[in-house]
Design a protein around this motif. Structure first.
Motif, PDB file in Angstrom:
ATOM      1  N   LYS A 238     166.174  -9.152  56.707  1.00  0.00           N
ATOM      2  CA  LYS A 238     165.947  -8.693  58.586  1.00  0.00           C
ATOM      3  C   LYS A 238     167.497  -9.426  58.459  1.00  0.00           C
ATOM      4  O   LYS A 238     167.705 -10.899  57.847  1.00  0.00           O
ATOM      5  N   GLU A 242     169.193  -8.711  64.897  1.00  0.00           N
ATOM      6  CA  GLU A 242     168.776  -7.668  64.301  1.00  0.00           C
ATOM      7  C   GLU A 242     167.852  -7.308  66.355  1.00  0.00           C
ATOM      8  O   GLU A 242     168.166  -5.870  66.430  1.00  0.00           O
ATOM      9  N   LYS A 259     165.167   1.310  62.080  1.00  0.00           N
ATOM     10  CA  LYS A 259     165.109  -0.393  62.583  1.00  0.00           C
ATOM     11  C   LYS A 259     166.072  -0.056  60.659  1.00  0.00           C
ATOM     12  O   LYS A 259     165.056  -0.343  59.744  1.00  0.00           O
ATOM     13  N   PHE A 261     167.249  -2.652  57.717  1.00  0.00           N
ATOM     14  CA  PHE A 261     166.968  -4.059  56.240  1.00  0.00           C
ATOM     15  C   PHE A 261     168.158  -4.289  56.352  1.00  0.00           C
ATOM     16  O   PHE A 261     168.727  -2.852  55.405  1.00  0.00           O
TER      17      PHE A 261
END
Length: 287
Positions: A238, A242, A259, A261
């Motif tokens: 992560k 974030e 999203k 990573f």
């Protein structure tokens, strides 16, 4: 460092006349696309013209965590070794790159800005994923690791990646012959993955609940899945920042948001050439 090697611009690369998808700007139908011919050219890094383009690609690679580091200093560090790695451009040497790839010696630059901060960051992130447990030991043990930065603009065809990796192998081999510090024990490739998340365009809804994440992992760089097969370790982590990312800003006209990573792939130097051959086979050069 020893005598620098040079590569004629546009040479030692696959045929440069390639086709990529581009939206038809004149069409009223958003789903209409045209194929346009684009000439990709491979160049050495050039301190005079590449600073802003390289810095922009590095910021894209580090995503929301780019602000944790001095990206100007990182771009300068990349440009300080012009014969290692490549840029890919479309309209000549003086333009910004569409893609880049290079490898920095983590031990050689360990006290330089921002390498010192980046190494601490990578060690910290690796400790959050058991699959990456080998990385802190190697970095902290003073191994000469080739930290690979590979990034390209969205919609640039992935087929331009394998030639850059192939040229990197040749350049590192020549550098070692010239007694330059590129005799790596491992290569550590920094990359990115992503998950699709349920879109929450309404601000109030976003405050009330988090977007539902899917379990599927996708790769910004399709060659990463091939590199995994040759890796000692690989895994995602992560981003520190974030919460600063808004998935809806990366929707790309889809119902789902994205999203991102961070992702690391560790490959022994003795197996790196085989890994590169595999991605060349998987992503055949464009004709």
């Amino acid at each position: 460092m020893g005598k620098k090697r040079t590569r004629e611009d546009g040479k030692d690369a696959p045929p440069a006349d390639n086709s990529v998808d581009k939206m038809d700007q004149d069409s009223s139908d958003d789903e209409d696309f045209d194929m346009v011919d684009v000439e990709f050219e491979w160049f050495n890094f050039d301190q005079e013209v590449d600073f802003h383009g390289v810095k922009s690609l590095l910021r894209q690679l580090f995503d929301v965590d780019a602000n944790l580091f001095n990206m100007s200093a990182l771009a300068d560090l990349v440009l300080s070794q012009p014969t290692i790695g490549s840029t890919v451009k479309v309209d000549g040497k003086a333009t910004d790159p569409y893609a880049m790839l290079t490898a920095l010696n983590t031990f050689e630059h360990r006290e330089k800005e921002p390498m010192k901060d980046i190494l601490k960051y990578l060690v910290d992130k690796a400790q959050t994923n058991d699959s990456l447990s080998a990385i802190p030991r190697l970095i902290n043990g003073g191994n000469h690791i080739g930290l690979v930065f590979s990034e390209r603009l969205i919609n640039v065809p992935p087929e331009i990646g394998p030639p850059m990796y192939s040229m990197l192998i040749d350049e590192v081999e020549a550098a070692v012959e010239d007694k330059e510090p590129y005799e790596f024990t491992h290569y550590l490739i920094l990359s990115k993955t992503y998950q699709e998340v349920e879109s929450t365009l309404d601000v109030e809804d976003r405050k009330r609940k988090k977007a539902k994440e899917t379990s599927s992992i996708y790769y910004f760089h399709p060659e990463d899945e091939v590199l995994h097969k040759h890796a000692v370790a690989h895994g995602s982590f992560k981003y520190t920042k974030e919460e600063d990312a808004v998935a809806d800003s990366k929707r790309a006209f889809q119902e789902m948001g994205v999203k991102a990573f961070g992702h690391m792939i560790l490959i022994e130097a003795s197996k790196f050439e085989g890994a590169v051959k595999a991605i060349n086979a998987y992503l055949s050069p464009l004709q």
